[in-house]
Design an enzyme around this catalytic site. Structure first.
Site, PDB file in Angstrom:
ATOM      1  N   CYS A 199       0.819  -1.221   0.000  1.00  0.00           N
ATOM      2  CA  CYS A 199       0.000   0.000   0.000  1.00  0.00           C
ATOM      3  C   CYS A 199       0.854   1.274   0.000  1.00  0.00           C
ATOM      4  CB  CYS A 199      -0.947   0.000   1.195  1.00  0.00           C
ATOM      5  SG  CYS A 199      -1.998  -1.454   1.228  1.00  0.00           S
ATOM      6  N   HIS A 239      -2.947   6.965   2.678  1.00  0.00           N
ATOM      7  CA  HIS A 239      -3.485   5.682   2.215  1.00  0.00           C
ATOM      8  C   HIS A 239      -4.847   5.481   2.875  1.00  0.00           C
ATOM      9  CE1 HIS A 239      -4.138   1.606   1.277  1.00  0.00           C
ATOM     10  NE2 HIS A 239      -3.824   1.132   2.474  1.00  0.00           N
ATOM     11  N   ASN A 286     -10.314   0.198   0.437  1.00  0.00           N
ATOM     12  CA  ASN A 286      -8.847   0.172   0.424  1.00  0.00           C
ATOM     13  C   ASN A 286      -8.382  -0.434  -0.898  1.00  0.00           C
ATOM     14  OD1 ASN A 286      -6.145  -0.502   0.712  1.00  0.00           O
ATOM     15  ND2 ASN A 286      -6.353  -1.287   2.801  1.00  0.00           N
TER      16      ASN A 286
HETATM   17  O1  UT7 Z   1      -3.705  -1.372   3.750  1.00  0.00           O
HETATM   18  C1  UT7 Z   1      -3.411  -1.691   5.085  1.00  0.00           C
HETATM   19  C2  UT7 Z   1      -4.175  -2.892   5.383  1.00  0.00           C
HETATM   20  N1  UT7 Z   1      -5.101  -3.017   6.427  1.00  0.00           N
HETATM   21  C3  UT7 Z   1      -5.461  -2.168   7.403  1.00  0.00           C
HETATM   22  O2  UT7 Z   1      -5.066  -1.068   7.549  1.00  0.00           O
HETATM   23  C4  UT7 Z   1      -6.441  -2.748   8.382  1.00  0.00           C
HETATM   24  C5  UT7 Z   1      -6.141  -2.370   9.812  1.00  0.00           C
HETATM   25  N2  UT7 Z   1      -7.113  -2.938  10.734  1.00  0.00           N
HETATM   26  C6  UT7 Z   1      -8.398  -2.517  10.779  1.00  0.00           C
HETATM   27  O3  UT7 Z   1      -8.796  -1.625  10.048  1.00  0.00           O
HETATM   28  C7  UT7 Z   1      -9.316  -3.136  11.809  1.00  0.00           C
HETATM   29  O4  UT7 Z   1      -8.563  -3.914  12.694  1.00  0.00           O
HETATM   30  C8  UT7 Z   1     -10.444  -4.019  11.174  1.00  0.00           C
HETATM   31  C9  UT7 Z   1     -11.428  -3.126  10.428  1.00  0.00           C
HETATM   32  C10 UT7 Z   1      -9.846  -5.039  10.215  1.00  0.00           C
HETATM   33  C11 UT7 Z   1     -11.197  -4.724  12.285  1.00  0.00           C
HETATM   34  O5  UT7 Z   1     -11.732  -3.770  13.186  1.00  0.00           O
HETATM   35  P1  UT7 Z   1     -11.589  -3.973  14.772  1.00  0.00           P
HETATM   36  O6  UT7 Z   1     -12.283  -2.856  15.403  1.00  0.00           O
HETATM   37  O7  UT7 Z   1     -10.118  -4.158  15.058  1.00  0.00           O
HETATM   38  O8  UT7 Z   1     -12.408  -5.290  15.002  1.00  0.00           O
HETATM   39  P2  UT7 Z   1     -11.914  -6.646  15.704  1.00  0.00           P
HETATM   40  O9  UT7 Z   1     -11.039  -7.416  14.780  1.00  0.00           O
HETATM   41  O10 UT7 Z   1     -11.413  -6.336  17.084  1.00  0.00           O
HETATM   42  O11 UT7 Z   1     -13.288  -7.395  15.860  1.00  0.00           O
HETATM   43  C12 UT7 Z   1     -14.291  -6.945  16.780  1.00  0.00           C
HETATM   44  C13 UT7 Z   1     -15.492  -7.864  16.622  1.00  0.00           C
HETATM   45  C14 UT7 Z   1     -15.121  -9.348  16.638  1.00  0.00           C
HETATM   46  O12 UT7 Z   1     -16.177 -10.042  17.260  1.00  0.00           O
HETATM   47  P3  UT7 Z   1     -16.041 -10.514  18.787  1.00  0.00           P
HETATM   48  O13 UT7 Z   1     -14.817 -11.390  18.832  1.00  0.00           O
HETATM   49  O14 UT7 Z   1     -15.905  -9.268  19.577  1.00  0.00           O
HETATM   50  O15 UT7 Z   1     -17.315 -11.258  19.000  1.00  0.00           O
HETATM   51  C15 UT7 Z   1     -15.076  -9.722  15.204  1.00  0.00           C
HETATM   52  O16 UT7 Z   1     -15.321 -11.078  14.967  1.00  0.00           O
HETATM   53  O17 UT7 Z   1     -16.084  -7.620  15.350  1.00  0.00           O
HETATM   54  C16 UT7 Z   1     -16.200  -8.864  14.643  1.00  0.00           C
HETATM   55  N3  UT7 Z   1     -16.071  -8.598  13.221  1.00  0.00           N
HETATM   56  C17 UT7 Z   1     -17.126  -8.305  12.445  1.00  0.00           C
HETATM   57  N4  UT7 Z   1     -18.452  -8.201  12.731  1.00  0.00           N
HETATM   58  C18 UT7 Z   1     -19.266  -7.878  11.701  1.00  0.00           C
HETATM   59  C19 UT7 Z   1     -14.949  -8.592  12.470  1.00  0.00           C
HETATM   60  N5  UT7 Z   1     -15.255  -8.300  11.196  1.00  0.00           N
HETATM   61  C20 UT7 Z   1     -16.607  -8.124  11.161  1.00  0.00           C
HETATM   62  C21 UT7 Z   1     -17.516  -7.812  10.133  1.00  0.00           C
HETATM   63  N6  UT7 Z   1     -18.818  -7.696  10.448  1.00  0.00           N
HETATM   64  N7  UT7 Z   1     -17.120  -7.598   8.849  1.00  0.00           N
END
Ligand code: UT7
Length: 328
Positions: free
Chosen positions: A111, A255, A285
């Protein structure tokens, strides 16, 4: 020596994927995706080649620049999703646009690719007096290796391409590029399965046996932590080299990974969100294409004008990061 961006161009595929469309594959909903990422929809290339998207973006940048493609001395294409392992996407684009006097190569810094490539373009222009123009084109179809069973990552990515034509100038320019390879295993996608006897190391196979060939693995939390630190750091390390301050910057074009990453970084920098260009809501993204896509949109809408000071800031797999502060 600095560079002048003569013209910008972009291209996105027609097919739009809304947040609701993902409910067909994974347990998710529009509200979660909007509030946790800022993304509402993204484009998907289907079987449209990456070189085709890059060519369309490049042709628009050439048109905006008013140059003849035969005057381009170098084509740098950034992609993590090239159609071929070889030849490079750059070589194909070079032919399609009629840049018959250009050299061509691909650059993969994930990225951060566009920032790396623009910095590289400036260095070529500085050391090669016969080179008049460089085309930098960023082309990505992340949907090719998105894991549509992983709700934590599949909702993030979109496809698209954007390009710029640059020439040498005495405008202000500073940059800083960085990498921390110890984080290589928090965001990766395999291209080829290694022979079993050589698959010995590894931060990759041993820790992620469930990962399938060709799919993107992401540890969202680790990448998030890296990103919120890398974004302000890349800007500050570039800016401090020539003593330019955040107050002097008209537009920050980061980005586009997650609106919460941008908001947190803006807060850390002490800069209003009004100064950030955001296209995340409609494109998601798009890896290395996200910064030039946002730049092209901001230029064409009249937001970014000649003479403005802009900060282009990339971060991503590698883990790589890079900042450029320049006069547009
Ligand atoms: O180009 C660079 C590449 N990537 C990035 O910059 C990504 C960087 N990371 C992020 O943007 C975030 O970490 C994410 C958007 C990927 C995830 O957000 P988060 O606030 O860190 O969520 P999390 O992984 O802590 O998940 C929280 C909850 C979980 O459920 P439990 O365990 O609390 O029951 C996940 O399973 O949200 C759940 N979850 C979802 N729920 C509905 C994860 N993805 C989803 C989804 N829909 N799509």
């Amino acid at each position: 020596m600095g560079i002048n961006i003569l013209g910008t161009g972009s291209y996105v595929p027609d097919q739009t994927f809304t947040n609701d469309d993902f409910t067909r594959f994974v347990e998710t909903n529009d509200e979660w995706i909007r509030t946790r990422t800022g993304i509402c929809e993204r484009r998907m290339a289907g079987w449209e080649p990456v070189w085709y998207m890059g060519t369309q973006a490049a042709l628009k940048a050439i048109e905006a620049s008013g140059i003849d493609p035969s005057e381009i001395g170098l084509v740098i294409s950034t992609t993590v999703t090239g159609d071929f392992l070889t030849p490079s996407t750059a070589s194909i684009i070079q032919d399609k646009i009629g840049a018959k006097n250009a050299s061509a190569f691909d650059l993969n810094a994930a990225c951060s690719g566009f920032v790396y490539a623009l910095d590289t373009a400036r260095r070529f222009l500085e050391t090669e007096p016969s080179m008049k123009y460089v085309l930098v084109t960023a082309n990505e179809a992340l949907s090719r290796f998105t894991d549509f069973t992983d709700r934590g990552s599949c909702i993030l990515f979109g496809d698209g391409a954007a390009a710029v034509i640059v020439e040498r100038s005495d405008k202000m320019f500073t940059s800083h590029l960085g990498s921390d390879g110890s984080g290589a295993n928090v965001l990766f996608a395999r291209s080829l399965m290694p022979a079993p006897e050589v698959a010995v190391e590894s931060d990759f196979e041993d820790n992620f046996p469930e990962m399938s060939l060709n799919k993107l693995y992401q540890n969202g939390k680790e990448v998030y932590k890296f990103a919120v630190a890398a974004l302000p750091k890349a800007f500050e390390l570039a800016a401090e080299k020539i003593g330019v301050t955040k107050e002097e910057i008209d537009w920050f074009i980061p980005h586009q990974a997650n609106i919460r990453i941008i908001e947190t970084a803006a807060k850390k920098l002490g800069v209003s969100m009004d100064k950030f260009v955001v296209t995340l809501d409609h494109y998601g993204n798009t890896s290395s294409a996200s910064i030039p896509l946002a730049l092209d949109e901001a230029v064409r809408s009249g937001k970014v004008k000649k003479g403005d000071k802009i900060a282009l800031i990339g971060f991503g797999a590698g883990l790589t990061y890079g900042g450029i502060v320049m006069e547009y």
